[in-house]
Design an enzyme around this catalytic site. Structure first.
Site, PDB file in Angstrom:
ATOM      1  N   LYS A   1       0.848  -1.194   0.000  1.00  0.00           N
ATOM      2  CA  LYS A   1       0.000   0.000   0.000  1.00  0.00           C
ATOM      3  C   LYS A   1       0.881   1.241   0.000  1.00  0.00           C
ATOM      4  O   LYS A   1       1.771   1.384   0.852  1.00  0.00           O
ATOM      5  CB  LYS A   1      -0.858  -0.030   1.271  1.00  0.00           C
ATOM      6  CG  LYS A   1      -2.258   0.500   1.131  1.00  0.00           C
ATOM      7  CD  LYS A   1      -3.024   0.211   2.415  1.00  0.00           C
ATOM      8  CE  LYS A   1      -4.355   0.879   2.437  1.00  0.00           C
ATOM      9  NZ  LYS A   1      -4.982   0.795   3.757  1.00  0.00           N
TER      10      LYS A   1
HETATM   11  C1  E4P Z   1      -8.454   1.309   4.000  1.00  0.00           C
HETATM   12  O1  E4P Z   1      -7.581   0.873   3.305  1.00  0.00           O
HETATM   13  C2  E4P Z   1      -8.299   2.482   4.858  1.00  0.00           C
HETATM   14  O2  E4P Z   1      -7.137   2.330   5.575  1.00  0.00           O
HETATM   15  C3  E4P Z   1      -9.476   2.666   5.772  1.00  0.00           C
HETATM   16  O3  E4P Z   1     -10.654   2.229   5.122  1.00  0.00           O
HETATM   17  C4  E4P Z   1      -9.593   4.050   6.329  1.00  0.00           C
HETATM   18  O4  E4P Z   1     -10.785   4.167   7.058  1.00  0.00           O
HETATM   19  P1  E4P Z   1     -11.086   5.376   8.048  1.00  0.00           P
HETATM   20  O5  E4P Z   1     -11.289   6.621   7.251  1.00  0.00           O
HETATM   21  O6  E4P Z   1     -12.337   4.968   8.768  1.00  0.00           O
HETATM   22  O7  E4P Z   1      -9.902   5.481   8.956  1.00  0.00           O
END
Ligand code: E4P
Length: 217
Positions: A83
């Site tokens: 990522k």
């Molecule tokens: C996914 O890859 C993200 O890290 C995650 O969905 C972020 O979510 P949040 O905005 O609730 O922290």
């Protein structure tokens, strides 16, 4: 639509995985912090537990270090999606790592143009953050629809991974638009099973059943 679970909590992943509700897992630095565990140890454990892609996020902001971190996290399993953030250096790292054959999840996407660039850079997944846009009084779901249109117009293979999902409604809306994947916290996936009319109907059935004096077992 594939379901990824957005957590580094291995017990929660195991519970949903047994039910066939987990096609992959996403994590981020905040979720690793919440787990209280070592990133390498927990990602390796999750990668062993599930068959699908497991996203592990790099934390460097410069291209060279991001690529090095990507190589490091990719060693944690053969199903790791590296990522990287949607910055210029992140796009460069995406191009390099996807060119080497790694799965790459480009995260922190908040615009259609960003998603277009990620697809051009060879991203396996693009992660538009619905909830964080909604938090700003913007329309996160509109972004998913825009990206769907753009990717379909040109046949981009990058998968739309609806992220920052906060409610069951987000899940069904993302599915209606045609997101390829949605990643949600375990509690949101469980909430999808709930409906007050189900609870009310069940209570009425059980009430009448008690009046019959019968038992099935
Ligand atoms: C996914 O890859 C993200 O890290 C995650 O969905 C972020 O979510 P949040 O905005 O609730 O922290």
């Amino acid at each position: 639509m594939k379901f990824f679970v957005d957590t580094a909590d291995t017990a929660a992943i195991a519970e949903l995985y047994e039910l066939g509700m987990v096609d992959g897992v996403t994590t981020n630095p905040s979720l690793i912090h919440k787990s209280g565990r070592d990133i390498k140890e927990v990602i390796a454990e999750i990668a062993q537990m599930v068959d699908g892609p497991v996203s592990a996020e790099t934390v460097a902001t410069d291209y060279e270090t991001m690529v090095k971190e990507g190589h490091e996290v990719a060693k944690l399993g053969d199903n790791i999606a590296i990522k990287v953030p949607l910055t210029w250096d992140g796009l460069k790292a995406c191009k390099q790592l996807s060119g080497e054959g790694h799965m790459v999840n480009v995260t922190l996407c908040f615009s259609a143009n960003q998603a277009l660039l990620a697809a051009k850079a060879g991203a396996t997944f693009i992660s538009p953050f619905i909830g964080r846009l909604d938090d700003m009084n913007l329309d996160g779901m509109e972004l998913i629809a825009d990206i769907r249109d753009i990717y379909d117009n040109y046949g981009f293979e990058t998968q739309i991974l609806a992220a920052s999902i906060r409610s069951p409604n987000h899940m069904s809306e993302a599915a209606k638009i045609g997101a390829d994947v949605a990643t949600a916290p375990p509690e949101v996936i469980k909430k999808m099973a709930g409906h007050p009319l189900t609870d009310k109907g069940l209570a009425a059935f059980l009430d009448d059943w008690a009046k019959t004096g019968q038992s099935i077992l």
